[in-house]
Design an enzyme around this catalytic site. Structure first.
Site: not given
Length: 427
Positions: A10, A14, A186, A189, A204, A301
């Site tokens: 991926g 990130v 940004g 989404e 989380k 980020g």
């Protein structure tokens, strides 16, 4: 120098950040840990994008499953989701490879299965980047606070929602206006559902709860409510009562029962969490010996999240395999998850009522019938859909009683719209 071979699956935001960090700071990392971190492969469907990062063509694969046949010590899963990602992580573990992931949804819903599999195979499954981006909150819980009984966690752990509420608070704009601005910048989404409905934060806090309270907590165990119903009127009235509105993720032991919840919450405006603004995250964790500790920084980020991923890779390189508390794998008494209707909290209630005498008395009587004590009350002389807001805060009350009282109040002929309810945490 001995090397650790890392495969990255991926290469989005990130993943690209991880490649840049491992290549750009390669010398710095090697000097600090006494080992080279070598990229064995990068797997992504967009081969050209990976080439632009300077990865040699022979190390680029267009299929994550094929990539698992390449020799490496650590697999970094950064594709997200809970389907293909789960299969890749499971297969990597079966092949005896350590795994690093930033995938909070995967761990919240399938963590028990995956961690048990990793323990059986004797490999690490590390996940610092899954909560808080670059904030080392996972490491704090598993290492720095390991000697403490955790009492409570309060987290502002979704930057999108926090940015929207900050804009609404500072500029008096609506939710829709703040969301549009977040999307233009940004921060949100095109489909912001996971963020504004609270599910990202729920993933989380489920992970943090599992680490803190020695029982497996899944997303389905978390009470979740989003921020779409918050209005500028509520934010302004909260200020009059001395509060700010935040999307708060909460996990705490109350009488040996575990409350895990995510919802808009009014907190005292002079509390440190009230001043966590914009896209920043913060997590307040209280231990029985250390007291309150606060972890603050950028929660998402490319660079902050990549930093957390690389910290896990380095942990594996230096032989630190610790990942979740051992008590999770043992039988024994575990804290019960408290049902939402059993929550005890103070409440903010906004009624939209006709402007005539006796309204406040009718509302107060029904609240009293359900054992709900009013702390403060006010009526604003502003028009909302033909009515006026009648606002109250309560002393601590049982959520189920509040729900029943509101259902009865909303049936009154003097009430024009469904009542808006928000919980209050005095912290």
């Amino acid at each position: 120098m001995e090397s650790l071979k890392v495969g990255i699956i991926g290469c989005g935001t990130v993943g690209s950040g991880v490649v840049k960090l491992l290549t750009g700071n390669k010398k710095v990392i090697s000097e600090r840990i006494g080992k080279d971190i070598e990229i064995a492969f990068v797997a992504d469907r967009d081969v050209e994008k990976v080439k632009r990062l300077g990865i040699p063509e022979e190390k680029i694969v267009d299929d994550g499953f094929k990539a698992l046949n390449i020799e490496c010590d650590v697999v970094v899963e950064l594709i997200g989701g809970t389907t293909i990602a789960k299969d890749i992580v499971s297969l990597a573990i079966e092949k005896g490879k350590h795994v690093v992931t930033a995938n909070k949804a995967l761990l919240a819903d399938y963590g028990e299965e995956l961690f048990k599999k990793a323990k059986k195979k004797g490999v690490s499954l590390k996940f610092e980047a899954s909560v808080g981006g670059g904030i080392p909150v996972i490491k704090a819980l598993r290492e720095g606070l390991v000697g403490n009984r955790i009492k409570r966690i309060y987290g502002i752990i979704n930057g999108t929602a926090n940015y929207i509420l900050t804009e609404m608070t500072e500029k008096g704009i609506t939710f829709d206006e703040a969301l549009r601005k977040a999307q233009e910048l940004g921060y949100a989404e095109a489909d912001p559902t996971l963020d504004v409905e609270g599910y990202d934060a729920a993933h989380k806090i489920a992970i943090l709860s599992t680490l803190s309270f020695c029982r497996w907590v899944k997303t389905e165990n978390v009470y979740v409510r989003g921020i779409k119903d918050i209005t500028p009127v509520d934010i302004e009235l909260a200020r009059e009562f001395g509060y700010k509105v935040k999307l708060l993720a909460i996990s705490k032991l109350v009488d040996e029962e575990l409350e895990v919840r995510v919802h808009p919450t009014m907190i005292p405006e002079d509390h440190i969490l009230s001043n966590v603004n914009g896209v920043f995250n913060a997590c307040l964790i209280e231990g029985d010996f250390v007291g309150d500790t606060l972890y603050y920084g950028k929660g998402a980020g490319e660079k902050p999240t990549a930093s957390a991923v690389v910290s896990d890779i380095v942990d594996i390189a230096i032989g630190n395999k610790y990942f979740v508390p051992e008590c999770l794998f043992k039988e024994g008494d575990k804290p019960k998850i408290k049902a939402p209707e059993e929550f005890i909290s103070s409440f903010y209630l906004r009624f939209t009522a006709v402007d005539k005498p006796g309204v406040l008395a009718k509302i107060s009587k029904i609240l009293a019938d359900y054992g709900i004590s009013i702390k403060m009350a006010l009526q604003k002389s502003i028009n909302i859909n033909g009515g006026v807001p009648v606002v109250m805060t309560t002393h601590p009350a049982c959520k189920s009683n509040v729900q029943k009282a509101i259902e009865e109040i909303d049936k009154l002929d003097v009430i024009l719209k469904p009542t808006f309810v928000c919980m209050i945490e005095e912290l």
